[in-house]
Structure formats: C-alpha cells, structure tokens
Design an enzyme around this catalytic site. Structure first.
Site, PDB file in Angstrom:
ATOM      1  N   CYS B  94       4.839  -2.297  -6.315  1.00 44.36           N
ATOM      2  CA  CYS B  94       5.136  -0.934  -5.872  1.00 44.36           C
ATOM      3  C   CYS B  94       4.669  -0.640  -4.438  1.00 44.36           C
ATOM      4  CB  CYS B  94       4.495   0.056  -6.827  1.00 44.36           C
ATOM      5  SG  CYS B  94       5.687   0.929  -7.792  1.00 44.36           S
ATOM      6  N   ARG B 128      13.575   9.773  -8.511  1.00 45.00           N
ATOM      7  CA  ARG B 128      12.706   8.689  -8.966  1.00 45.00           C
ATOM      8  C   ARG B 128      13.486   7.779  -9.890  1.00 45.00           C
ATOM      9  NH1 ARG B 128       7.522   9.284  -7.297  1.00 45.00           N
ATOM     10  NH2 ARG B 128       6.754   7.418  -8.292  1.00 45.00           N
ATOM     11  N   HIS B 191       5.719  -2.417 -12.398  1.00 43.80           N
ATOM     12  CA  HIS B 191       4.322  -2.053 -12.195  1.00 43.80           C
ATOM     13  C   HIS B 191       3.492  -2.288 -13.459  1.00 43.80           C
ATOM     14  CE1 HIS B 191       4.781   2.450 -13.439  1.00 43.80           C
ATOM     15  NE2 HIS B 191       4.623   1.695 -14.483  1.00 43.80           N
TER      16      HIS B 191
END
Lengths: 457, 254
Positions: B94, B128, B191
C-alpha cells in the site's frame, strides 16, 4: 401532517416486520419514516422536556448508554433509548417511533442515544443534544470507516454543530478526544483512570494514537490503561493529558464485578457494577460523569448502576445443554485484546470458541485479527476452537500465536453445536464472536430458550 | 544462519494487520532453524548499508506517509535504493508500495516524491477500491488478499507487475495489473496478512535473503495445511462477493 403520516407508516412497518418474524423492526420502520419526513428526528427530539444525550465511541457505546438510561429511569424519568444498538439515523428514528403512540404523542422525558461514528454530525444536527459523551476512538472496521483521522474530522464537524449550551463529557485518557474537545474548556467534563494497578506493561501493538494530535511528534506514555488510553504527553509541544474532572482512583476487579472509587472534586462515589474488565471501568466512569452532570443524585445513580446487567453479547451468561457459556462480542483489535485480558484475569479454565464472520457489519476485512495479541491467550492453556465464515483465518492466526486450534468448524450454529459436544456436561465455555456471528448465535440460543431476542431485552 | 529483518516505519506505517507479514517471515524461518532478528527503523533513524537481509514496509495514514516520504529524501533513501539494487528482498504494501514508485499525487497538497525504484506512479482517486483480491502471478501462482486504497498506480514500460487480477481492482481498477516487481523487491496493494495466507511468497523472500548470504539449495517444505485452508477460504469469499456484485449489477441495469 407529514410527521403524523411518517409515524403511522413507521409504526405499521414495525408491527409488520415483528409480526412476520423478519426481525425486531430496529431499522426498516425508521428508514421509511425518515423518507416520508426527513426532519422527523428534529421534530420528535424537540418534544423531550429534558433533552437528548448522545453517546459516541468505537467501543462501549451500547453499555454506557444502557448504564445511563437505567440510571435515569431509576430517577423516575421516561427514557427513549436505542437499546438494541441500532445506532444509525434510521435506527434512532425507529427508537423514537416506538416511544410514540398512534396520535404522534411521544412518551419520554429524555433520550439516551448511542450513535454510529460516521452518523454523529447528522444526528447531532438533527437532535440538538444537551450533552455529548465521547468515549474513545480506536481502529475499527477500516473497510467501512476509513482511517482514524477521517473519523476524527467527522467528529470535529459534529462538535462544531453542538449548540452553545451543550456539555461535552469526554475521556481525557484518549489523546485525540482531548485535543478535539480542547476548545470546550468551560463546557467540558473530563474523566479518566488514576489506578496504577490496572496499567498495561507496554503500549499494545494495536494502539492507534502514537503521535501527538496537535503537532505530530511522538507521544510519551507514562501509563497505558487500555489500547492507547492512558497518561500521555507530547515530547515536543505543550499537549498532554488534561487533568480529569472525574477520576477513578481505584479499579477493583471482584468475582461479582467491578468496584470503583470515583473522585469528583471533594466528592467521592463508590461505584459498583456487575460488569467486568477495564473497558467497563471506563464505561462506568463515563456513565457516572454523565449522570452526575445531568443532576442525578448519587443515592439514585449508584444503586441503579450496580444493577445493570450486560448488554447484547457483552459478557452475557447463558445456559445451553447443561453448559454455562459466557458470550463476548468482539469488533476490533482493542475490543478483542480486552476480551482476552478479561478471560485471562478471571482464571476460569474454560474452553474457548472464537467465531469470525466477515459480512458488512463485521467488517469485510479480517486483517485486524493480526493486530490482536492472541499470544496472551496462551497462559490460560485451554482448548481453543474456531468457527464462522473465516474460521480458517482465525485458526491460522492462532497457530502463529503458538496456539494450535483444537477444532475448526465452518458456519456459526454448526460451530456452536459441534463445539458444545466437545465440552464436558455441566462444563463452562467462552464464546467470542463478531457482530453478525453473535446475532446468529443469539437467535439460535433464543430459539432454544437459552437467551432472549436482543431487541426484547 | 541468521537473518536480520528490517521493518521500515513499523510504528507509523502498520495500518492494518501488517504485523502478520513479519510474523510469517519470522515463524517460517524459525521452523527451519533459521534465526531472525527484527529491527524497526523509523523516521529519522539511521539505515546502515549491509545491515539488513530483508525489508518489510507497510501502509500508513496520509500524515505518516508524508513523514516517510520526507525521511526518504535524505541518505536513508539512497541506502534503501542501493540495497534493492544489491538484490536484498523487500515487500512493500500500500503506502510503502506507492512511495517506491516515482511519485504520489494526492488530491490536494504537493506531490510526494517516491524512491523511483519501480517505474510506476500513483494518483489519488475519488473512489476507494475495497475488497478481497485474487491475483494470478506467473511466479507465485494464486495470491489472495484484501485491498483498500484510493490511490491508482500506473506502471511504466519498464515495470513488471506482480500478477494479473482475477477478482478485485489491483493497481488501478483498469488494466488488471496488480503490484510491481524490481529485482527482489515486491510492491503490492494486498494489505495486512498477505504472507501468512500465501506461503509461497513468504518463502520466496526468505530464499532471496538466504541466497545473498551465499546459500544454495531449496527451502525445506513446511506443513502448510492451515495456510491452505485460510487461502482457499479467502478465495471463496472473493468469489462469493463477485457473484453478489454481478447479481446487483444485473438487477440494477435491467
């Protein structure tokens, strides 16, 4: 007229959903009523002679709201309270509808509302609270809530919307909350712990606020009580923990619950509770501060607090098939860490079942399990099993914590049954479950007569 | 044998379960009798050339990412770049991944310079990209994880992706690439605990680190039954979510 129509429609929907067995009617009626009358909350809240208290925080909302609502009830007030934990505007609207009769008359003196972190500005604007209680801000479901700073910004908006005569009751041990409310000096009532006996040895891995919210330098912790809550000071600027107005001087964990000695100026209160754990000490302290600030007499407040049982899935005890189970809801790393701390502190060597779901209400991202200090569970040396949609993820996490999971059962009810069968008759067990898993478990336990439906509690 | 694992910006960039990756590296070494030491290097702390055998770098919130970007403009950035050139393995997730590219352009405020190790750049997006991801990687097979980012990363002509997205968004939600590789450095949007669920990736990083120590051979296989269960479970969740999304899409467009 629109208000009347919205109320009637909402009440019909509530009746119909409950009647048809679809659920408790804790959201849908409110959703529909709000569509019909968008200012419904404002209209109804303004009818309350003693106003509205709003409670927000990542952890402890439901318990604190319940503690405060019960105390207010004990003083003879009629309290509107979203006790089911339905804390979005629609759930709050449904709560108000329930307290309203068919003619639109509201049966209530005061409202105690727990509110979702992101809904806070909208709810504050709508209900114009006389008091806002801010408990804590922890890392929660990142896929839904985004970064902590985003929530902090949202809360700043809510604080800006607060009417000028409203009081803010705030946890001084949380650096971000202390900074957010720094401008409220005269209208702020702060609370915090001062007992070195409940200090954690180090800042847990999941601690969120390591940096000064004012200048960005690193924070120095003299004491850590829970997550990032404690006595802190910035290494660079003047920011530090404000001296709390209300202080829990001692926090004693007894076999029957908690005992707190609370100082407020030159007054002292002996707070007792059936709840356990340091996180509940914070909840009790928040409820005590809010209660006294609202003018409740200690003779009313303290006995009421002592009687309040655990809320939905928060240390609830149920008997099923001869076994005594204790249910603990887990929602985020700090909550999970505190659940483990409680398990270890009671020294009851009961097997553990951890049920992890990853639906929207649980948070779809299960990465948070890796921020939990599951290693701490090792000292109990009890068998640990896993269940739920992500039984594999938590099993793998346990293995990495040095705990070989003794059973892995996909599903929720299936997990419960297969795990129960491994417990000795008359044995005990801990069940830790995420939100939707807990709902499913509770529903099943209610069906078997072991627990009550949560909206009927 | 002893490996030093460097956790870059451990205190400030570990937004979601990044510890799982370090746990996986340490534990899979331990089970093979390889000693490890984890050193955390934060903002303003010195990175000595040759000290670390493996780097891990997680994601962070905006403010922490800016602090790291500034920190890398100094000598530390030079050392890290040289270490990657030397072949030291690295996993960046990330925010860390974004800063290994050429630049990160946020919604507002100045552009953040990156290390330029990857021929890639990142632009902040409005939406997002969140969800379970399944990636097909030519070297690592099926890789599964969770993504949650608004930055859109685009790969330049010299960049090699980690793999192709089967389910999810990947680098930018458009070209179906995911992650980036350069020498033994891997950047990815998967992640949190990507390494525990993808032991092949973990072992690759360990093997690279050992090779730099002059070790030849292949890593002793471990019992990965539980990792496989968790891996399959995550792939299944991704599948179920995609189906639900498709159904929703069909319903809303009828």
């Amino acid at each position: 007229m629109t208000t009347r129509l919205a109320i009637v429609t909402g009440r019909i929907v509530a009746w119909a959903t409950r009647r048809s067995g679809l659920g408790g009617g804790t959201a849908l009626p409110g959703l529909i009523a709000l569509r019909l009358a968008p200012d419904l909350l404002t209209t109804l809240a303004s009818k309350l002679p003693s106003g509205v208290v709003v409670i927000a925080g990542t952890n402890g909302k439901t318990t604190t709201a319940r503690l405060l609502a019960e105390s207010l009830r004990a003083s003879g007030l009629h309290v509107v309270h979203n006790r089911s934990g339905s804390n979005l505007p629609r759930g709050i609207a449904a709560t108000f509808l329930e307290a309203t009769d068919w003619l639109g008359r509201l049966d209530g003196d005061i409202a105690v509302l727990e509110v979702d972190e992101f809904a806070l500005p909208a709810v504050v604007r709508a209900v114009k609270p006389r008091m806002l209680v801010l408990l804590n801000l922890f890392r929660d479901q990142l896929d839904r809530y985004g970064e902590l700073e985003t929530i902090a910004r949202t809360w700043r908006k809510a604080l800006d919307k607060l009417s000028p005569d409203a009081t803010v009751v705030v946890n001084a041990d949380d650096p971000i909350l202390a900074e957010l409310t720094a401008g409220f000096q005269e209208r702020r009532c702060t609370f915090g712990l001062e007992d070195p006996a409940v200090v954690l040895p180090t800042l847990p891995h999941a601690a969120d606020w390591r940096l000064c919210p004012r200048c960005g330098a690193s924070l120095e912790y003299e004491r850590v009580y829970l997550g990032h809550l404690g006595r802190y000071r910035c290494r660079a600027c003047a920011f530090g923990r404000p001296a709390p107005t209300v202080v829990a001087r001692t926090v004693r964990q007894e076999s029957t619950g908690l005992g707190l000695d609370v100082d407020w100026g030159n007054r002292t209160f002996a707070v007792r509770s059936r709840l356990s754990g340091v996180y509940n000490a914070y909840n009790l302290l928040a409820a005590t501060s809010a209660g006294v600030a609202l003018g409740l007499a200690p003779e009313t407040l303290l006995p009421a607090l002592a009687e309040v049982p655990a809320a939905f899935g928060r240390q609830e005890r149920v008997r099923v098939a001869g076994r005594e189970l204790t249910l603990l809801l887990i929602k985020n790393p700090t909550g999970f860490n505190e659940a483990i701390r409680l398990l270890v502190s009671t020294k009851r060597h009961c097997p553990v079942l951890i049920v992890i779901n990853d639906l929207d209400a649980d948070g779809r991202d299960v990465s948070w399990l890796w921020d939990v200090d599951l290693e701490a569970l090792r000292v109990l040396s009890v068998p640990v099993s896993t269940g739920g949609i992500r039984s594999g993820e938590i099993a793998l996490r346990l293995a990495y914590a040095g705990i070989e999971p003794c059973g892995r059962y996909p599903g929720v009810v299936e997990a419960l049954d297969r795990w129960l069968a491994t417990l000795p008759p008359e044995g005990c067990g801990w069940v830790l479950a995420t939100y939707t898993a807990m709902l499913e478990l509770r529903r099943e336990l209610a069906r078997r007569g072991a627990a009550v439906e949560f909206w009927a509690q | 044998m002893r490996l030093t694992i460097c956790w870059l910006y451990a205190r400030t960039m570990n937004i979601y379960g990044d510890r799982g990756n370090v746990l996986a590296l340490v534990e899979r070494c331990r089970r093979r009798g390889i000693e490890t030491e984890v050193v955390e290097i934060g903002v303003g702390e010195l990175l000595e050339p040759g000290r670390c055998d493996l780097f891990f770098w997680g994601g962070g919130q905006d403010r922490e990412q800016i602090a790291a970007a500034e920190d890398l403009q100094g000598p530390k950035g030079e050392v890290l770049r040289a270490e990657i050139e030397r072949g030291v393995p690295l996993l960046a997730v990330c925010g860390g991944y974004q800063l290994l590219g050429r630049f990160y352009r946020p919604h507002e405020g100045p552009e953040l310079p990156g290390l330029g190790v990857f021929d890639a750049w990142t632009v902040a997006g409005s939406q997002r990209m969140i969800g379970n991801v399944v990636v097909d990687s030519p070297d690592f097979g099926e890789v599964v994880g969770f993504e949650n980012h608004s930055g859109r990363t685009f790969l330049g002509p010299r960049a090699r992706p980690l793999g192709t997205v089967r389910i999810g968004y990947g680098n930018n939600g458009k070209d179906r690439t995911e992650g980036c590789r350069y020498h033994n450095a891997i950047g990815t949007y998967l992640h949190g605990p990507v390494l525990p669920k993808n032991p092949q990736l973990t072992d690759h990083l360990i093997a690279c680190a050992l090779t730099l120590h002059g070790w030849v051979g292949s890593l002793e296989p471990l019992d990965d039954a539980l990792a496989r269960v968790a891996h399959e479970e995550a792939v299944e969740r991704a599948r179920v979510e995609r189906q639900a999304l498709r159904r929703f899409w069909l319903l809303t467009r009828r």
